[in-house]
Design an enzyme around this catalytic site. Structure first.
Site, PDB file in Angstrom:
ATOM      1  N   GLY A  97      -9.127  18.779  37.071  1.00  0.00           N
ATOM      2  CA  GLY A  97      -8.187  19.498  38.033  1.00  0.00           C
ATOM      3  C   GLY A  97      -7.629  18.199  38.837  1.00  0.00           C
ATOM      4  O   GLY A  97      -7.967  17.338  39.064  1.00  0.00           O
ATOM      5  N   ASP A 148     -15.769  18.123  23.892  1.00  0.00           N
ATOM      6  CA  ASP A 148     -15.984  18.187  25.326  1.00  0.00           C
ATOM      7  C   ASP A 148     -16.482  19.615  26.188  1.00  0.00           C
ATOM      8  O   ASP A 148     -16.007  20.505  25.282  1.00  0.00           O
ATOM      9  CB  ASP A 148     -15.377  17.503  25.657  1.00  0.00           C
ATOM     10  CG  ASP A 148     -15.586  16.792  27.314  1.00  0.00           C
ATOM     11  OD1 ASP A 148     -15.827  16.835  28.144  1.00  0.00           O
ATOM     12  OD2 ASP A 148     -13.984  16.827  28.396  1.00  0.00           O
ATOM     13  N   HIS A 180     -17.416  13.251  35.619  1.00  0.00           N
ATOM     14  CA  HIS A 180     -15.864  14.127  35.114  1.00  0.00           C
ATOM     15  C   HIS A 180     -15.066  14.247  35.993  1.00  0.00           C
ATOM     16  O   HIS A 180     -15.443  14.107  36.881  1.00  0.00           O
ATOM     17  CB  HIS A 180     -16.685  15.695  34.856  1.00  0.00           C
ATOM     18  CG  HIS A 180     -17.234  15.497  32.957  1.00  0.00           C
ATOM     19  ND1 HIS A 180     -17.098  16.395  32.103  1.00  0.00           N
ATOM     20  CD2 HIS A 180     -18.529  14.905  32.885  1.00  0.00           C
ATOM     21  CE1 HIS A 180     -18.002  15.952  31.216  1.00  0.00           C
ATOM     22  NE2 HIS A 180     -19.018  15.163  30.879  1.00  0.00           N
ATOM     23  N   GLY A 181     -13.890  14.958  35.745  1.00  0.00           N
ATOM     24  CA  GLY A 181     -12.957  15.112  36.863  1.00  0.00           C
ATOM     25  C   GLY A 181     -13.167  13.603  37.312  1.00  0.00           C
ATOM     26  O   GLY A 181     -12.220  12.899  38.532  1.00  0.00           O
TER      27      GLY A 181
HETATM   28  P1  13P Z   1      -9.531  15.240  35.222  1.00  0.00           P
HETATM   29  O1  13P Z   1      -9.451  17.409  35.330  1.00  0.00           O
HETATM   30  O2  13P Z   1     -10.260  14.803  36.467  1.00  0.00           O
HETATM   31  O3  13P Z   1      -9.067  15.083  34.291  1.00  0.00           O
HETATM   32  O4  13P Z   1     -11.101  15.343  34.259  1.00  0.00           O
HETATM   33  C1  13P Z   1     -11.439  15.840  32.731  1.00  0.00           C
HETATM   34  C2  13P Z   1     -12.988  15.973  32.333  1.00  0.00           C
HETATM   35  O5  13P Z   1     -13.498  15.736  33.141  1.00  0.00           O
HETATM   36  C3  13P Z   1     -13.088  16.632  31.432  1.00  0.00           C
HETATM   37  O6  13P Z   1     -13.786  16.902  30.933  1.00  0.00           O
END
Ligand code: 13P
Length: 296
Positions: free
Chosen positions: A185, A81, A213-214
Site C-alpha cells: 500500500g 500472488d 513485497h511492498g
Molecule cells: P505494493 O503495495 O508496494 O505495490 O506491493 C505489492 C506487493 O507486494 C504484491 O504482493
C-alpha cells in the site's frame, strides 16, 4: 516464453539484479508489462493476486496471461500472488501458471511449514516454482484499501534469519519473501528498510533468491541496496495503479463539457492507463536491472 519462477529468479541471481513482479489486474497493465519486457530485453513476472479475484477473476485473466507469455519472445513468469487457499493454487497451476506464492505468514510457524510444504508438492507436480513468506509485513495485499503506513504501524514482524534457514529446508521452497521494513500500500513517510535482515538470511542460506513485497514507493537507492543484499524479485503494484488512476483523472479533467457534463470515452481512459503503466514499468525494470545487461 513462459518461464518458471525458480528459473527467472536464477537469471536475477546470476546477474545481481531483481526481476519486477507487477500485479496486473487489467489488460492495460498486462500489455504494458509484456511490451516493456520485449522492448528492454529484461525478464518480467506478471502476477495475479488471489485478493484481486473480485477485480478480475482467475478464470478470465489466467488463460489470457499464460497464452500471452507463451507467445512472447521475452522471459515471462506468470505467478499467483499471496495465495492462502491451496485449491485456488491448484486452479492457477492447472491453467499453466509457472509460479505460486503461498502465503502462510499469518499462520503459526508449524502450520506455515505444513501448508507451504503441501504447496511445494503441488508446484513440483506442475513444474512450477514456489515462493513462500516468513515473518509478517502486517498489512495485506489488496490495493484498494488505505493500508500501508510504516512497517511499525502495520505491525510487521521481521523475518528471523535462523528460522528462515529451517523454513527453507523444511518446505522445499524456491524463493523466500522476507519482512524487513516494507509494507503493502501507500507509505506514510519514508520506508525504513533493515538490510541486515537480508544479509543475515543470505549468510545462512547462501544464494537463496529473496523477495521484496511492498516494493512500490521505495526509493531507487533503496532498491539498489536491497538488490545488493540479495533481493531478486520486487513486487510492485500500488504506486503503478495510483499513477495510472491519476493519468485517467487528467484525461477526464481535460475533456470538453457539454451541458455541464464531461464527455469521456472508455477507450481514452484505457489508452491513458496503458501509457502510464508502460512508463512506470519501464522505469522500475531498468532500475531493478542494477546495471546488468539485457538478458533476453
Ligand atoms: P505494493 O503495495 O508496494 O505495490 O506491493 C505489492 C506487493 O507486494 C504484491 O504482493
Amino acid at each position: 516464453m513462459l518461464t518458471n519462477l525458480r528459473d527467472i529468479c536464477s537469471i536475477a541471481e546470476q546477474n545481481n539484479m531483481a526481476i519486477a513482479a507487477v500485479n496486473s489486474a487489467s489488460l492495460e497493465a498486462v500489455r504494458a508489462a509484456i511490451d516493456v519486457a520485449e522492448e528492454t530485453g529484461y525478464p518480467i513476472i506478471i502476477q495475479h493476486a488471489e485478493a484481486h479475484e473480485g477485480v478480475v477473476p482467475l478464470k478470465y485473466i489466467g488463460p489470457a496471461v499464460v497464452d500471452l507469455a507463451e507467445r512472447s519472445s521475452a522471459h515471462i513468469c506468470i505467478n499467483l500472488d499471496h495465495c492462502e487457499d491451496l485449491s485456488y493454487a491448484q486452479r492457477a497451476l492447472s491453467l499453466g501458471f509457472s509460479g505460486v506464492m503461498f502465503d502462510g505468514s499469518c499462520l503459526p510457524y508449524e502450520e506455515n511449514v505444513e501448508y507451504s510444504s503441501r504447496a511445494a508438492e503441488m508446484c513440483a507436480e506442475y513444474g512450477a516454482g514456489l515462493e513462500c513468506e516468513l515473518g509478517s509485513m502486517g498489512s495485506r495485499e489488496g490495493g484498494e484499501s488505505d493500508e500501508g503506513g510504516t512497517a511499525e504501524q502495520a505491525g510487521a514482524i521481521y523475518t528471523n534469519p535462523d528460522q528462515a534457514k529451517d523454513f527453507v529446508n523444511a518446505t522445499g521452497l524456491d524463493i523466500l519473501a522476507c519482512s524487513f521494513g516494507t509494507v503493502h500500500g501507500i507509505y506514510k513517510g519514508e520506508p525504513h528498510l533493515n538490510f541486515d535482515v537480508l544479509t543475515d538470511i543470505r549468510d545462512r542460506v547462501p544464494h537463496l533468491p529473496l523477495v521484496m513485497h511492498g516494493g512500490s514507493g521505495v526509493s531507487d537507492s533503496g532498491y539498489k541496496k536491497a538488490i545488493d543484499a540479495g533481493i531478486r524479485k520486487i513486487n510492485y503494484y500500488t504506486y503503478g495503479a495510483k499513477y495510472a488512476g491519476e493519468a485517467v483523472e487528467k484525461v477526464i479533467a481535460g475533456r470538453q463539457t457539454e451541458g455541464g457534463k464531461h464527455i469521456v470515452y472508455w477507450h481514452d481512459m484505457t489508452v491513458a492507463a496503458y501509457e502510464s503503466f508502460l512508463n512506470t514499468f519501464e522505469h522500475v525494470v531498468k532500475v531493478f536491472a542494477n546495471g546488468a545487461r539485457p538478458v533476453a
